[in-house]
Design a protein around this motif. Structure first.
Motif, PDB file in Angstrom:
ATOM      1  N   TYR A 240      37.327  -3.843  58.996  1.00 12.04           N
ATOM      2  CA  TYR A 240      38.733  -3.857  59.430  1.00 12.04           C
ATOM      3  C   TYR A 240      38.812  -3.844  60.956  1.00 12.04           C
ATOM      4  O   TYR A 240      39.586  -4.614  61.550  1.00 12.04           O
ATOM      5  N   MET A 241      38.039  -2.996  61.605  1.00 12.61           N
ATOM      6  CA  MET A 241      38.062  -2.933  63.062  1.00 12.61           C
ATOM      7  C   MET A 241      37.498  -4.210  63.682  1.00 12.61           C
ATOM      8  O   MET A 241      37.956  -4.642  64.749  1.00 12.61           O
ATOM      9  N   HIS A 242      36.517  -4.830  63.035  1.00 11.77           N
ATOM     10  CA  HIS A 242      35.978  -6.087  63.542  1.00 11.77           C
ATOM     11  C   HIS A 242      37.035  -7.189  63.473  1.00 11.77           C
ATOM     12  O   HIS A 242      37.212  -7.957  64.433  1.00 11.77           O
ATOM     13  N   ARG A 243      37.729  -7.280  62.358  1.00 15.46           N
ATOM     14  CA  ARG A 243      38.795  -8.281  62.238  1.00 15.46           C
ATOM     15  C   ARG A 243      39.911  -8.024  63.252  1.00 15.46           C
ATOM     16  O   ARG A 243      40.461  -8.958  63.847  1.00 15.46           O
ATOM     17  N   LEU A 244      40.234  -6.750  63.459  1.00 17.19           N
ATOM     18  CA  LEU A 244      41.288  -6.413  64.419  1.00 17.19           C
ATOM     19  C   LEU A 244      40.871  -6.787  65.839  1.00 17.19           C
ATOM     20  O   LEU A 244      41.692  -7.244  66.645  1.00 17.19           O
ATOM     21  N   PRO A 251      36.064 -10.679  72.477  1.00 15.03           N
ATOM     22  CA  PRO A 251      34.949 -11.537  72.035  1.00 15.03           C
ATOM     23  C   PRO A 251      33.795 -10.716  71.478  1.00 15.03           C
ATOM     24  O   PRO A 251      33.609  -9.538  71.821  1.00 15.03           O
ATOM     25  N   ASP A 252      33.012 -11.364  70.615  1.00 16.58           N
ATOM     26  CA  ASP A 252      31.799 -10.734  70.109  1.00 16.58           C
ATOM     27  C   ASP A 252      30.781 -10.580  71.229  1.00 16.58           C
ATOM     28  O   ASP A 252      30.848 -11.231  72.274  1.00 16.58           O
ATOM     29  N   VAL A 253      29.798  -9.714  70.990  1.00 19.05           N
ATOM     30  CA  VAL A 253      28.807  -9.369  72.011  1.00 19.05           C
ATOM     31  C   VAL A 253      27.451  -9.928  71.592  1.00 19.05           C
ATOM     32  O   VAL A 253      27.029  -9.731  70.442  1.00 19.05           O
ATOM     33  N   PRO A 254      26.738 -10.622  72.517  1.00 20.27           N
ATOM     34  CA  PRO A 254      25.382 -11.077  72.185  1.00 20.27           C
ATOM     35  C   PRO A 254      24.385  -9.932  72.290  1.00 20.27           C
ATOM     36  O   PRO A 254      24.328  -9.233  73.311  1.00 20.27           O
ATOM     37  N   VAL A 255      23.613  -9.736  71.253  1.00 28.08           N
ATOM     38  CA  VAL A 255      22.613  -8.674  71.219  1.00 28.08           C
ATOM     39  C   VAL A 255      21.265  -9.288  70.894  1.00 28.08           C
ATOM     40  O   VAL A 255      21.137 -10.044  69.920  1.00 28.08           O
ATOM     41  N   VAL A 266      27.482 -10.114  67.564  1.00 28.30           N
ATOM     42  CA  VAL A 266      27.923  -9.034  66.696  1.00 28.30           C
ATOM     43  C   VAL A 266      29.281  -8.548  67.164  1.00 28.30           C
ATOM     44  O   VAL A 266      29.785  -8.936  68.229  1.00 28.30           O
ATOM     45  N   SER A 267      29.865  -7.676  66.371  1.00 26.71           N
ATOM     46  CA  SER A 267      31.176  -7.118  66.681  1.00 26.71           C
ATOM     47  C   SER A 267      31.135  -6.310  67.977  1.00 26.71           C
ATOM     48  O   SER A 267      30.145  -5.613  68.239  1.00 26.71           O
ATOM     49  N   PRO A 268      32.188  -6.370  68.788  1.00 25.43           N
ATOM     50  CA  PRO A 268      32.195  -5.598  70.044  1.00 25.43           C
ATOM     51  C   PRO A 268      32.434  -4.099  69.834  1.00 25.43           C
ATOM     52  O   PRO A 268      32.374  -3.339  70.801  1.00 25.43           O
ATOM     53  N   VAL A 269      32.744  -3.681  68.626  1.00 24.98           N
ATOM     54  CA  VAL A 269      32.996  -2.271  68.346  1.00 24.98           C
ATOM     55  C   VAL A 269      32.021  -1.790  67.285  1.00 24.98           C
ATOM     56  O   VAL A 269      31.509  -2.565  66.469  1.00 24.98           O
ATOM     57  N   ARG A 270      31.776  -0.499  67.316  1.00 29.70           N
ATOM     58  CA  ARG A 270      30.879   0.129  66.355  1.00 29.70           C
ATOM     59  C   ARG A 270      31.403   1.532  66.073  1.00 29.70           C
ATOM     60  O   ARG A 270      31.846   2.237  66.990  1.00 29.70           O
ATOM     61  N   LEU A 271      31.359   1.924  64.824  1.00 25.99           N
ATOM     62  CA  LEU A 271      31.875   3.230  64.426  1.00 25.99           C
ATOM     63  C   LEU A 271      30.732   4.197  64.171  1.00 25.99           C
ATOM     64  O   LEU A 271      29.699   3.826  63.601  1.00 25.99           O
ATOM     65  N   SER A 272      30.925   5.432  64.594  1.00 31.04           N
ATOM     66  CA  SER A 272      29.976   6.519  64.321  1.00 31.04           C
ATOM     67  C   SER A 272      30.670   7.543  63.432  1.00 31.04           C
ATOM     68  O   SER A 272      31.845   7.874  63.655  1.00 31.04           O
ATOM     69  N   PRO A 308      36.493  -0.829  73.556  1.00 31.01           N
ATOM     70  CA  PRO A 308      37.425  -1.720  74.263  1.00 31.01           C
ATOM     71  C   PRO A 308      38.790  -1.063  74.425  1.00 31.01           C
ATOM     72  O   PRO A 308      39.280  -0.396  73.505  1.00 31.01           O
ATOM     73  N   PRO A 309      39.432  -1.228  75.582  1.00 29.89           N
ATOM     74  CA  PRO A 309      40.723  -0.567  75.803  1.00 29.89           C
ATOM     75  C   PRO A 309      41.829  -1.098  74.899  1.00 29.89           C
ATOM     76  O   PRO A 309      42.875  -0.449  74.765  1.00 29.89           O
ATOM     77  N   GLN A 310      41.643  -2.279  74.292  1.00 30.97           N
ATOM     78  CA  GLN A 310      42.684  -2.824  73.420  1.00 30.97           C
ATOM     79  C   GLN A 310      42.789  -2.092  72.091  1.00 30.97           C
ATOM     80  O   GLN A 310      43.748  -2.305  71.336  1.00 30.97           O
ATOM     81  N   LEU A 311      41.799  -1.236  71.774  1.00 33.61           N
ATOM     82  CA  LEU A 311      41.794  -0.510  70.503  1.00 33.61           C
ATOM     83  C   LEU A 311      41.910   0.983  70.780  1.00 33.61           C
ATOM     84  O   LEU A 311      41.308   1.503  71.724  1.00 33.61           O
ATOM     85  N   ASP A 312      42.676   1.682  69.960  1.00 37.31           N
ATOM     86  CA  ASP A 312      42.877   3.108  70.162  1.00 37.31           C
ATOM     87  C   ASP A 312      42.789   3.853  68.832  1.00 37.31           C
ATOM     88  O   ASP A 312      42.460   3.276  67.783  1.00 37.31           O
ATOM     89  N   ALA A 313      43.114   5.158  68.860  1.00 38.43           N
ATOM     90  CA  ALA A 313      43.007   5.994  67.671  1.00 38.43           C
ATOM     91  C   ALA A 313      43.991   5.580  66.585  1.00 38.43           C
ATOM     92  O   ALA A 313      43.705   5.741  65.389  1.00 38.43           O
ATOM     93  N   ALA A 314      45.153   5.058  66.976  1.00 38.88           N
ATOM     94  CA  ALA A 314      46.118   4.614  65.965  1.00 38.88           C
ATOM     95  C   ALA A 314      45.544   3.484  65.123  1.00 38.88           C
ATOM     96  O   ALA A 314      45.824   3.391  63.918  1.00 38.88           O
ATOM     97  N   ASP A 315      44.756   2.609  65.724  1.00 36.65           N
ATOM     98  CA  ASP A 315      44.106   1.544  64.966  1.00 36.65           C
ATOM     99  C   ASP A 315      43.084   2.116  63.991  1.00 36.65           C
ATOM    100  O   ASP A 315      42.913   1.599  62.877  1.00 36.65           O
ATOM    101  N   LEU A 316      42.395   3.181  64.405  1.00 35.05           N
ATOM    102  CA  LEU A 316      41.452   3.830  63.495  1.00 35.05           C
ATOM    103  C   LEU A 316      42.172   4.439  62.299  1.00 35.05           C
ATOM    104  O   LEU A 316      41.686   4.363  61.157  1.00 35.05           O
ATOM    105  N   VAL A 317      43.333   5.025  62.544  1.00 24.98           N
ATOM    106  CA  VAL A 317      44.111   5.594  61.441  1.00 24.98           C
ATOM    107  C   VAL A 317      44.502   4.510  60.452  1.00 24.98           C
ATOM    108  O   VAL A 317      44.400   4.692  59.225  1.00 24.98           O
ATOM    109  N   ASP A 318      44.939   3.362  60.959  1.00 23.08           N
ATOM    110  CA  ASP A 318      45.305   2.253  60.065  1.00 23.08           C
ATOM    111  C   ASP A 318      44.096   1.763  59.277  1.00 23.08           C
ATOM    112  O   ASP A 318      44.214   1.431  58.084  1.00 23.08           O
TER     113      ASP A 318
END
Length: 522
Positions: A240-244, A251-255, A266-272, A308-318
């Motif tokens: 869900y966070m990757h699609r968002l 943009p995706d990140v080269p690893v 890969v996705s620019p975000v990662r969840l712990s 990324p600054p475009q994503l916040d805690a409210a997006d995590l709640v969703d």
């Protein structure tokens, strides 16, 4: 054989102690069933101070492990034997080691140490420290609670509005349990109503209104499958966070893999994640989790980068709410239930935003303390506590026509007959739940092993000096232990009382010193 850089042998004598003035007790006192005679036998021994110093590492343990053998000190550079000592020359002829059990109902002292370590592991993932970068304190983080669905109506305690200051000691007036105008009667002739306002100590809490209507089989299978449901939920939240992120133009990140040298996007975000399981009174687990949003560093795949600054805690709640409402699966076929059982979360999913500054619904300290508290608990809240069950002991705890927990254990044992469902029998003493009560993702925080190693370094600095224990300094000697297990527990009840009394006095001294330091800081 085990190799250690820290000696486990206590000091041979305690300095500053006077010899015991009492005449030694007769030898048969130690084997007597009278605790007073056992205590007299120990207290009148001339090496009592030495024994107290010897058992100090495990003095507060309920059931310490006894080890016997020899310890050899060798030179690290050449391997030359410097000295050798046998446990036969020590008090009681053994070394006492704490059991290390995490369950508070089994060993309060060892579980307290585990709880403190769990607090540090959880809180380090929220505010940093102990090897975790402090920038994680600025990462979005949420605290969701995932509950199980209903398997039948149970007695409950519900407070519409809390006015108490501490929920653990809540004395608010609860609502009636199951108040209904119509007198509903189940097919078994039981009235499904209850007008009682249950207190927290009421034994009826968590028990079904009708034991025969309750689906014990489905609950046992749900406990067994809860770990797989959590795994699928984390995958769904990540997707869900990757699609968002893609929808918002991140943009995706080269690893580049350090092993193969290949580059992939890969996705620019990662969840712990960090998760603690709590056993409810009805005998089903629900999860309290910490979900932290991280970014990715293209130059270092293992680094914990800012989100990324475009994503916040409210997006995590969703994302959490979406996963809790959509994730589910059906188990494999079972001879007793050919279509399998549906596994999904219940409707009661609550997600709170974690704040570090102390403002908001929940803070980092509250979350860490909450999860650490449940890390030392198990099935005690249901009234059942036992070791792993076998064919010889199952009849003691299982009864298809007995209490609520007895029926759950019986369901685990009966459904675990097929080969593919043997895990139900293995975890029948846990009412089907076979997961650990505290887990985390690899990058969330530090490990318990790291905290234990830090304690070893601290104790080594106390025994051999800070110069040798400093980081990067190799020890000049090694201690090679040839030890084997010879038993568990104290030799006598009096030994347990004396050791625990000594540990209690030490804890009281530490608490007083801690309070004094806090007054100085204040």
């Amino acid at each position: 054989m085990t190799v250690s850089t820290l000696t486990v042998v206590p000091e041979a004598s305690a300095s500053g102690t006077a010899p015991c003035a009492e005449p030694p007790a007769p030898p048969w006192y130690a084997t007597s069933s009278d605790i007073r005679l056992q205590a007299a036998a120990r207290l009148t021994q001339p090496d009592l101070p030495r024994w107290l110093r010897h058992v100090r590492p495990a003095a507060g343990c309920t059931r310490p492990v006894r080890l016997a053998g020899t310890m050899a000190t060798v030179e690290a550079a050449t391997g030359r034997l410097l000295s050798e000592r046998s446990t036969a020359d020590m008090p009681d002829g053994v070394i006492y080691k704490p059991c290390g059990n995490r369950r508070a109902s089994v060993c309060p002292t060892c579980s307290k140490l585990y709880q403190r370590d769990a607090y540090q592991v959880v809180r380090a993932g929220l505010v940093g420290g102990k090897g975790v970068p402090e920038q994680v304190a600025h990462h979005p983080a949420v605290f969701p609670t995932f509950t199980a669905p209903s398997f039948g109506e149970v007695h409950t305690r519900y407070v519409k509005r809390h006015t108490c200051t501490r929920r653990t000691a809540c004395d608010c007036r609860p609502e009636p349990c199951h108040a209904r105008r119509d007198s509903a009667v189940c097919p078994h002739g039981v009235r499904l109503v209850c007008f009682a306002r249950h207190e927290n100590t009421d034994a009826r809490l968590g028990t079904p209104l009708c034991l025969d209507c309750y689906d014990h089989d489905a609950q046992a299978v749900w406990n067994l499958s809860a770990g797989e449901l959590w795994r699928r939920t984390t995958i769904s939240i990540n997707r869900y966070m990757h699609r968002l992120a893609r929808a918002r133009g991140i943009p995706d990140v080269p690893v580049t893999s350090p092993r193969t040298g290949k580059t992939r996007w890969v996705s620019p975000v990662r969840l712990s994640f960090g998760k603690a399981a709590e056993m409810q009174r009805r005998g089903v687990v629900h999860f309290h989790a910490i979900i932290r949003l991280d970014g990715r560093d293209p130059t270092d795949p293992d680094a914990i980068a800012p989100a990324p600054p475009q994503l916040d805690a409210a997006d995590l709640v969703d994302a959490v709410d979406h996963a809790a409402a959509t994730v589910g699966f059906t188990t494999a076929d079972h001879p007793a239930h050919p279509g399998g059982w549906p596994i999904a979360w219940g409707e009661q999913v609550l997600t709170k935003v974690i704040t570090v500054a102390g403002r908001g619904a929940v803070t980092d300290a509250q979350v860490a303390a909450y999860l650490a508290k449940y890390a030392t608990k198990s099935t005690e809240v249901t009234g059942h506590a036992s070791n792993r069950l076998t064919a010889d002991s199952i009849d003691i705890y299982a009864d298809p026509a007995g209490s609520h927990t007895e029926r759950l254990i019986d369901a685990c044992w009966m459904l675990g007959r097929p080969r593919d469902w043997r895990r139900l029998r293995r975890w029948a003493h846990m009412l089907g739940f076979g997961g650990h009560f505290l887990t985390k993702s690899r990058r969330y925080s530090v490990t318990f092993a790291l905290l234990r190693n830090q304690r070893v370094v601290f104790r080594r600095a106390q025994s051999s000096g800070p110069e040798e224990a400093a980081a990067g300094t190799e020890p000049t000697t090694l201690v090679v232990n040839f030890l084997q297990f010879v038993g568990a527990g104290w030799h006598t009840t009096a030994d347990a009382l004396l050791a625990n009394a000594s540990a209690a006095m030490a804890r009281e001294h530490q608490d007083s010193a801690r309070e004094y330091l806090q007054t100085l800081v204040a």
